[in-house]
Design a protein around this motif. Sequence first.
Motif, PDB file in Angstrom:
ATOM      1  N   ALA A   1       0.832  -1.208   0.000  1.00 32.26           N
ATOM      2  CA  ALA A   1       0.000   0.000   0.000  1.00 32.26           C
ATOM      3  C   ALA A   1       0.867   1.259   0.000  1.00 32.26           C
ATOM      4  O   ALA A   1       0.560   2.242  -0.681  1.00 32.26           O
ATOM      5  CB  ALA A   1      -0.933   0.001   1.200  1.00 32.26           C
TER       6      ALA A   1
ATOM      7  N   GLU B   1      -0.818   6.340  -7.535  1.00 32.66           N
ATOM      8  CA  GLU B   1      -1.934   5.414  -7.717  1.00 32.66           C
ATOM      9  C   GLU B   1      -2.376   5.325  -9.170  1.00 32.66           C
ATOM     10  O   GLU B   1      -2.873   4.284  -9.616  1.00 32.66           O
ATOM     11  CB  GLU B   1      -3.107   5.841  -6.837  1.00 32.66           C
TER      12      GLU B   1
ATOM     13  N   LYS C   1      -6.947   0.238 -10.972  1.00 31.26           N
ATOM     14  CA  LYS C   1      -7.824   0.589  -9.856  1.00 31.26           C
ATOM     15  C   LYS C   1      -8.198  -0.638  -9.027  1.00 31.26           C
ATOM     16  O   LYS C   1      -8.282  -0.567  -7.797  1.00 31.26           O
ATOM     17  CB  LYS C   1      -9.086   1.278 -10.374  1.00 31.26           C
ATOM     18  N   VAL C   2      -8.407  -1.758  -9.697  1.00 33.83           N
ATOM     19  CA  VAL C   2      -8.774  -2.969  -8.972  1.00 33.83           C
ATOM     20  C   VAL C   2      -7.615  -3.424  -8.076  1.00 33.83           C
ATOM     21  O   VAL C   2      -7.827  -3.933  -6.972  1.00 33.83           O
ATOM     22  CB  VAL C   2      -9.200  -4.094  -9.946  1.00 33.83           C
ATOM     23  N   TYR C   3      -6.390  -3.224  -8.537  1.00 34.84           N
ATOM     24  CA  TYR C   3      -5.216  -3.571  -7.730  1.00 34.84           C
ATOM     25  C   TYR C   3      -5.117  -2.634  -6.527  1.00 34.84           C
ATOM     26  O   TYR C   3      -4.866  -3.080  -5.397  1.00 34.84           O
ATOM     27  CB  TYR C   3      -3.957  -3.450  -8.588  1.00 34.84           C
ATOM     28  N   ASN C   4      -5.332  -1.349  -6.756  1.00 33.58           N
ATOM     29  CA  ASN C   4      -5.305  -0.388  -5.652  1.00 33.58           C
ATOM     30  C   ASN C   4      -6.328  -0.734  -4.590  1.00 33.58           C
ATOM     31  O   ASN C   4      -6.039  -0.705  -3.384  1.00 33.58           O
ATOM     32  CB  ASN C   4      -5.567   1.036  -6.171  1.00 33.58           C
ATOM     33  N   ARG C   5      -7.548  -1.043  -5.032  1.00 31.70           N
ATOM     34  CA  ARG C   5      -8.614  -1.365  -4.081  1.00 31.70           C
ATOM     35  C   ARG C   5      -8.271  -2.624  -3.302  1.00 31.70           C
ATOM     36  O   ARG C   5      -8.512  -2.716  -2.096  1.00 31.70           O
ATOM     37  CB  ARG C   5      -9.957  -1.532  -4.808  1.00 31.70           C
ATOM     38  N   ARG C   6      -7.735  -3.596  -3.993  1.00 31.11           N
ATOM     39  CA  ARG C   6      -7.385  -4.849  -3.323  1.00 31.11           C
ATOM     40  C   ARG C   6      -6.308  -4.624  -2.269  1.00 31.11           C
ATOM     41  O   ARG C   6      -6.437  -5.059  -1.118  1.00 31.11           O
ATOM     42  CB  ARG C   6      -6.903  -5.870  -4.347  1.00 31.11           C
TER      43      ARG C   6
ATOM     44  N   THR D   1      -5.218  -1.799  -0.784  1.00 29.07           N
ATOM     45  CA  THR D   1      -5.596  -0.903   0.315  1.00 29.07           C
ATOM     46  C   THR D   1      -6.729  -1.476   1.156  1.00 29.07           C
ATOM     47  O   THR D   1      -6.934  -1.040   2.290  1.00 29.07           O
ATOM     48  CB  THR D   1      -6.004   0.480  -0.230  1.00 29.07           C
ATOM     49  N   GLY D   2      -7.444  -2.473   0.617  1.00 31.45           N
ATOM     50  CA  GLY D   2      -8.559  -3.045   1.358  1.00 31.45           C
ATOM     51  C   GLY D   2      -8.182  -4.206   2.252  1.00 31.45           C
ATOM     52  O   GLY D   2      -9.014  -4.670   3.050  1.00 31.45           O
TER      53      GLY D   2
ATOM     54  N   SER E   1      -6.361 -13.766  -1.806  1.00 33.29           N
ATOM     55  CA  SER E   1      -6.328 -12.302  -1.803  1.00 33.29           C
ATOM     56  C   SER E   1      -5.154 -11.764  -1.015  1.00 33.29           C
ATOM     57  O   SER E   1      -4.708 -10.630  -1.224  1.00 33.29           O
ATOM     58  CB  SER E   1      -7.635 -11.737  -1.223  1.00 33.29           C
TER      59      SER E   1
END
Length: 512
Positions: free
Chosen positions: A283, A291, A296-301, A303-304, A461
Motif C-alpha cells: 500500500a 496510484e 484501480k482494482v489492484y489499488n482497491r485490493r 488498500t482493502g 487475496s
Amino acid sequence: MIFDMEKQEANYDFVIVGSGLGGLVCGCILASEGYSVAILEKNHQIGGMLQVFSREKTILDTGVHYLGSLNPGENLYQLFKYLGILDELKLKRLGPEKVDVIRFEDGQEYAIPEGYDRFTQYLTKEFPEESEAIYAYCEKIREVCSCFPLYRLDASAPRYLEHPEIMTLNAFEYIGSITQNKRLQNVLAGTNSFLYAGNRSSTPFYVHALIVNSYLSGAFRLIDGGSQLAILLSRRIRNSGGQIFRRKKVTGARYDDKKMIAVTTEDGSIFYGKNFISNLHPASTVRLFGEQHFLKVYNRRITGLTNSISSFTAHLIFKPGAFPYLNYNIYQYHRDDVWGGPDYTPDTWPEQYFISTPAHSKSPEYAESMSVMAFMRFEEVAEWADSFNTVAEPGARGTDYERFKKQKEEQILVRLEHVFPGIRRQIKSIHSSTPLTFRDYTNSPDGSMYGISKTTENPLSTVISTKTHVPNLYLTGQNIFMHGILGVALGAVATCSMFLEKETLIRKIADA
C-alpha cells in the motif's frame, strides 16, 4: 552502471527502495550475480526491523528476537551459507530442552523444546491422555510444510495450489478439532501471538505450521543485536559492486509511457534503473509511486486488505549482575485464551506479552536488558498520528505522549512483578516504543508488526505477487511470502527468481 557525480544521477540494473532484510537479501543475490545494484534507505541506519539502538551503552533490538531453521541443512541455514554470512554470524543457541515457555496466570509453565522428538516426548508427558492429538498435530505440520516448495528449497510448483483446503484450514479450528483439552489447545497455539499475531477467526493453519516448524528446526539469538545481519549483508553487497545510500528518502518516480525509469529523492537526487524493487508495504508502494500508474482494482485490493496489529515494546535495562540471562523466551498469558490478545481493553492491558532477554557478549551469565512486547492498536496513539520522529528526521510528540508511554510502562511493570517478583529493584532504566515508532521507521501502515494478515476467508487475496502492474516494478518484504527473518529472506529469493533462473538459484542455495 553509469554514474554522473555532477548531476547526482545514476543508472543501475536494479534500484531497491528500502534496506530492510528483503531489500538487502535481494541486493546481495543480484549483486553477486553481476548486476549493478543501488539500495536507497531513508534512515541513517540500514536494516529496517534489524536496526538496533543504544541506551546507556546497552544495545537494544527493535524487532529481531530469535531466528529459526538454523540447524545445518535447514532452509535459513542454507540461505545464509549461500549469501556468505553464516560463518560470521554471532549466534546463541536456544534450548534444546526449552526454547520457548508458555506461561499462564496460574503460574503453570510449559516448555517448547527444539525438535519434534523432544516436543512430542515432553508434551505427552505433560498431557499423557493426549498423545494421539499431539502426534496428529506434528504430522499435520509436516504435511502442510511439504506443500510449500520454496520453504523446502525446491523449485517445483506449489502443491497448495492443488490442495486449496490447505489455504482455508483455520489454525484455531484445526487445533480445537484434535483435542478438547483447553490447556493443550492453548499450549499448541501458545506462540501464535508474537510470532504472527494470530486471529482465531481467520488465521490459516499453514501460517502456524510454517513458523512453528522453523523454530523446532534450530532456534538462535543474534548476539549483540540483529544489526549484524544488516552489516554482513551490506558488506557482501559492496564487495560485489553494489551501492547502499543512506538518508535517501524516495519521494516519487519518473515514467516513460508505463515503465518506471527513475526514482527521485527528497534531496533532489535521481536514480535511473532498468528494474525497481520496493521493500515497502504494497500500500505504501502504491501511494509513493502514484496510484494512477496502477490498476484501480489492484489499488482497491491492496488498500482493502487487513494489516496485523502493532506493538508497544518496553526495553528494561538492568543493573549490572542483577538479573540472570534467560536462554529462552516467555509467552505470558494472564487469561486462558492465547488468541485474545488483540481484544484487550485499556484496563486489562496487557493481557499477554512476550519476554526476551537479548544475548550479549559482555555478560553471558547475566542479562543486560529485557524486551517486553505487548499488542497495541494504533487507535491508542492516533492523537499523535500527525507527528513524525526518527533519527534522520527528528520531531517531538509532546509531553502527553511521554506521559502515555510512562503509564504503559508502569502497567507492564505491574504485570511483570507477577512473573518476576522484585524485578523493579533490578531495573536501572526503561525505554519504550509505540506503533508510531514502528510506522515512522518502517513505513508500515499503522505500525503493523507483521504486514498484511493472512486469511482463510479469501486466502489468495492475501498472496501478494512480486510483480506489480508497473512492468518493471517488483515487491519484496514480509508481505510477499511470510513475515519474520525466514519468511522475508525466502520472499526475497522469490523476487530474485523473476530475473534469475529459479531452479538454478534454488539449487545454488540448497547446495551451498
